[in-house]
Design an enzyme around this catalytic site. Structure first.
Site, short mmCIF file in Angstrom:
data_model
loop_
_atom_site.label_atom_id
_atom_site.label_comp_id
_atom_site.label_asym_id
_atom_site.label_seq_id
_atom_site.Cartn_x
_atom_site.Cartn_y
_atom_site.Cartn_z
N ALA A 1 0.84 -1.19 0.00
CA ALA A 1 0.00 0.00 0.00
C ALA A 1 0.87 1.24 0.00
CB ALA A 1 -0.92 0.01 1.22
N ASP A 2 0.31 2.33 -0.49
CA ASP A 2 0.98 3.62 -0.40
C ASP A 2 -0.07 4.70 -0.25
OD1 ASP A 2 3.92 4.68 -0.81
OD2 ASP A 2 2.54 6.17 -1.61
N THR A 3 0.20 5.62 0.65
CA THR A 3 -0.73 6.70 0.95
C THR A 3 -0.13 8.03 0.50
OG1 THR A 3 -1.61 5.49 2.83
CG2 THR A 3 -2.03 7.86 2.79
#
EC number: 3.6.1.9
Length: 195
Positions: A73-75
């Site tokens: 994941a990446d925010t």
């Protein structure tokens, strides 16, 4: 007799993601942070960056763990077309907070789940937020706290910045760093979590 489920690898160094997964009863078999270039491409929008980085992190981890189910994941925090990354120093954290003061912004998290057979399932979650108008004293106190260090946009909603949020539409866990509903749906979709 059912086939053994593959080991789950979390391709992230974020302690927040581990904590969030624990909330839904998911404990990765291994944590494998990936080292990829997170520099935005020219004209890349915040939502595009979040999706690309999540898929890239999954691909990097799969190269090291080909038999595993890899979750990455990446925010990314976006203010219009502008990407607010991890502040490099207190001055940049101060600038980010000033930009966010009294304005609506978006937090995008790309989630990628790569199966051992090469199948890639992805989700992109968008949460809209608005901060109150911040006083100079609020900005200075927050910067002095150091909570801006190492986090997208320079704030963590689960800590003292939560008091600044006057509006939120979407997933709260997304703003923390991993949208739990969508992540659970991905894991259920491959049979790793029970329906």
């Amino acid at each position: 007799m059912t086939a053994a489920r593959p080991p789950l690898v979390l391709a992230s160094a974020s302690p927040r993601r581990l904590d969030l997964l624990a909330r839904i009863g998911v404990v990765p078999d291994r944590v494998l942070p990936t080292d990829i270039d997170e520099t935005p491409r020219k004209e890349e929008l915040p939502r595009q960056l979040a999706a690309r980085l999540a898929a890239s992190k999954a691909a990097a981890a799969v190269a090291l763990e080909p038999e595993a189910l890899v979750l990455a994941a990446d925010t990314v925090v976006g203010l219009g077309r502008r990407i607010l990354g991890k502040p490099a120093d207190a001055a940049e954290a101060r600038r980010f907070l000033t930009l966010l003061s009294g304005r609506r912004h978006h937090v995008y998290t790309g989630v990628a789940l790569r199966a051992p057979d090469g199948t890639l399932r992805t989700r992109l979650v968008d949460t809209a937020l608005a901060f109150q108008r911040l006083t100079e004293a609020q900005v200075e106190d927050f910067v002095a706290s150091g909570e801006w260090q190492g986090v997208a946009g320079g704030y963590q909603i689960q800590k003292r910045a939560e008091v600044f949020v006057r509006f939120l539409s979407g997933s709260h866990s997304n703003v923390v760093g991993l949208p739990l509903f969508e992540t659970a749906q991905l894991l259920r979709g491959v049979g790793w979590l029970r329906p």
